[in-house]
Design a protein around this motif. Structure first.
Motif, mmCIF file in Angstrom:
data_model
loop_
_atom_site.group_PDB
_atom_site.id
_atom_site.type_symbol
_atom_site.label_atom_id
_atom_site.label_comp_id
_atom_site.label_asym_id
_atom_site.label_seq_id
_atom_site.Cartn_x
_atom_site.Cartn_y
_atom_site.Cartn_z
ATOM 1 N N SER A 84 -7.355 2.624 0.629
ATOM 2 C CA SER A 84 -6.857 1.260 0.808
ATOM 3 C C SER A 84 -6.941 0.829 2.262
ATOM 4 O O SER A 84 -7.296 -0.312 2.574
ATOM 5 C CB SER A 84 -5.411 1.160 0.324
ATOM 6 N N ARG A 85 -6.619 1.751 3.173
ATOM 7 C CA ARG A 85 -6.588 1.420 4.596
ATOM 8 C C ARG A 85 -7.987 1.371 5.212
ATOM 9 O O ARG A 85 -8.131 1.071 6.401
ATOM 10 C CB ARG A 85 -5.712 2.419 5.345
ATOM 11 N N ALA A 86 -9.000 1.664 4.417
ATOM 12 C CA ALA A 86 -10.379 1.563 4.916
ATOM 13 C C ALA A 86 -11.018 0.234 4.565
ATOM 14 O O ALA A 86 -12.115 -0.073 5.033
ATOM 15 C CB ALA A 86 -11.223 2.709 4.347
ATOM 16 N N LEU A 87 -10.333 -0.585 3.771
ATOM 17 C CA LEU A 87 -10.933 -1.839 3.278
ATOM 18 C C LEU A 87 -10.620 -3.004 4.220
ATOM 19 O O LEU A 87 -9.495 -3.131 4.697
ATOM 20 C CB LEU A 87 -10.395 -2.141 1.875
ATOM 21 N N ILE B 253 0.834 -1.204 0.000
ATOM 22 C CA ILE B 253 0.000 0.000 0.000
ATOM 23 C C ILE B 253 0.870 1.256 0.000
ATOM 24 O O ILE B 253 0.484 2.298 -0.547
ATOM 25 C CB ILE B 253 -0.939 -0.018 1.226
ATOM 26 N N ASP B 254 2.061 1.177 0.579
ATOM 27 C CA ASP B 254 2.957 2.330 0.618
ATOM 28 C C ASP B 254 3.405 2.757 -0.776
ATOM 29 O O ASP B 254 3.895 3.880 -0.959
ATOM 30 C CB ASP B 254 4.192 2.017 1.467
ATOM 31 N N ALA B 255 3.266 1.864 -1.767
ATOM 32 C CA ALA B 255 3.654 2.195 -3.138
ATOM 33 C C ALA B 255 2.560 2.972 -3.863
ATOM 34 O O ALA B 255 2.798 3.517 -4.940
ATOM 35 C CB ALA B 255 3.980 0.924 -3.922
ATOM 36 N N PHE B 256 1.353 3.042 -3.289
ATOM 37 C CA PHE B 256 0.253 3.764 -3.908
ATOM 38 C C PHE B 256 0.418 5.270 -3.710
ATOM 39 O O PHE B 256 1.097 5.705 -2.773
ATOM 40 C CB PHE B 256 -1.094 3.319 -3.318
ATOM 41 N N PRO B 257 -0.227 6.068 -4.561
ATOM 42 C CA PRO B 257 -0.226 7.529 -4.334
ATOM 43 C C PRO B 257 -0.813 7.862 -2.968
ATOM 44 O O PRO B 257 -1.679 7.141 -2.455
ATOM 45 C CB PRO B 257 -1.114 8.052 -5.470
ATOM 46 N N SER B 258 -0.351 8.948 -2.384
ATOM 47 C CA SER B 258 -0.772 9.302 -1.026
ATOM 48 C C SER B 258 -2.281 9.493 -0.917
ATOM 49 O O SER B 258 -2.877 9.178 0.121
ATOM 50 C CB SER B 258 -0.051 10.578 -0.566
#
Length: 363
Positions: A313-316, A302-307
């Motif tokens: 992502s962290r809500a799923l 997830i750290d590779a995704f845009p900010s």
């Protein structure tokens, strides 16, 4: 005098019948076993996964220098700043941190800065990538400045546990398998039972509604656990997937699988309740599963995704299942150590079953 109706036996009988039905379903086998296994084989043989190199900046480093500034803007490097020294040490040993860099002003003056990098044997491949990055970066900095050299590199390696691509990929594929089984399987089964009037016929018997739900749930859990054991064993024995505490780690992963599947079945109940026909189940289910498949760290960190995308992502819920699986498998965490991830999944479960109660139809 007649004996009272045994609802436990009824539930187990329904579970047995449902399990047989699942085993005969090609789609269930494909989504639960074949599809995740294909990805595991591909990544196991070829490697990859698009994971960035995680580099910790040692506390006390000079952050206002050309080396750190250049690394912050590098597309491959993900800098971890303000990490505790003990956390950095544990990360290097476990391979969750690929290297640590310390940059200080040189008291001698030339070169202006000294960069010390520690790699870890737990992440050899990504350490090699970062070595190339540092060599190229320092060459560019030193040749573009008027001083003889702006920075000098010192390198060393510490011993740590090897972190393989399969250690990242397998938990994600296991999570996706559970998500597909919970959503698609539950939605199709209960919609079919309602459309074919099977549930209506059940109502003419002493079987409770709860027995129908629990029976189907037990069948899905049993099938999913068999699939999980199969995936874990293939990953471990063929591709050296890390199981820190052996059978204890496997049991912890299976317990997490049960929690995750129960939550995902709630989505399946919602879909079966709002679907108007069997043809509308796949698109509605895909709306639920596809974003989680792509955004929950299944293939990429997830750290590779845009900010701007990371909060989504962290809500799923699948994100937290994947995260808990990886911590248990590779870092040796116990269930209490991943209580935050479990709590968030439970909250998701409470919310989705509250919706399911409102929209689910028996007839």
């Amino acid at each position: 005098m007649s004996k009272p109706y045994n609802h436990t036996k009824a539930t187990l009988a329904l579970a047995k019948a449902s399990f047989r039905s699942i085993m005969r379903s090609p789609s269930a086998v494909v989504f639960t076993l074949a599809f995740p296994l294909i990805f595991i084989l591909v990544f196991g043989f070829l490697g990859g996964g698009g994971i960035k190199v995680d580099v910790a900046v040692s506390p006390g480093s000079d952050l206002e220098n050309p080396v750190i500034n250049a690394l912050e803007h590098h597309s491959v490097v993900h800098l971890l700043i303000d990490k505790d020294p003990q956390e950095i040490k544990r990360g290097l040993e476990k391979g969750t941190i690929d290297a640590v860099i310390t940059v200080q002003k040189n008291k001698a003056g030339i070169p202006a800065y000294l960069a010390n990098v520690q790699y870890t044997s737990a992440s050899i491949d990504k350490g090699s990538i970062f070595k190339s990055v540092m060599s190229s970066l320092l060459y560019t900095l030193n040749t573009q400045n008027t001083e003889p050299a702006i920075a000098k590199l010192q390198e060393s390696t510490i011993q740590g546990r090897i972190y393989r691509t399969i250690d990242f990929i397998l938990p994600g594929q296991l999570g996706f398998s559970l998500l597909s089984t919970g959503v698609f399987g539950t939605a199709f089964v209960f919609f079919g039972l309602r459309q074919n009037l099977v549930i209506k016929r059940f109502f003419a018997t002493p079987v409770r509604r709860s027995s129908i739900v629990f029976g189907e749930g037990l069948a899905r859990i049993g099938f999913a656990l068999l699939g999980a054991v199969f995936i874990i064993l293939v990953g471990h024995f063929f591709f050296h997937f890390t199981l820190i505490h052996g059978i204890v780690t496997v049991l912890n992963m299976l317990l997490l699988s049960v929690i995750g599947l129960i939550v995902f079945m709630g989505f399946g109940f919602v879909v079966s309740g709002i679907a108007k026909s069997e043809s509308t189940i796949p698109p509605i289910s895909n709306i639920i599963t596809l974003p989680q498949f792509l955004l929950s760290g299944t293939f990429f960190s997830i750290d590779a995704f845009p900010s701007w995308l990371q909060p989504i992502s962290r809500a799923l819920p699948l994100t937290y299942l994947n995260d808990a699986m990886r911590k248990v498998a590779f870092e040796g965490a116990g269930l209490w150590d991943v209580k935050q991830q479990i709590l968030i999944m439970v909250i998701w479960g409470i919310g989705i079953y509250a919706v399911a109660v409102k929209v689910f139809k028996w007839e």
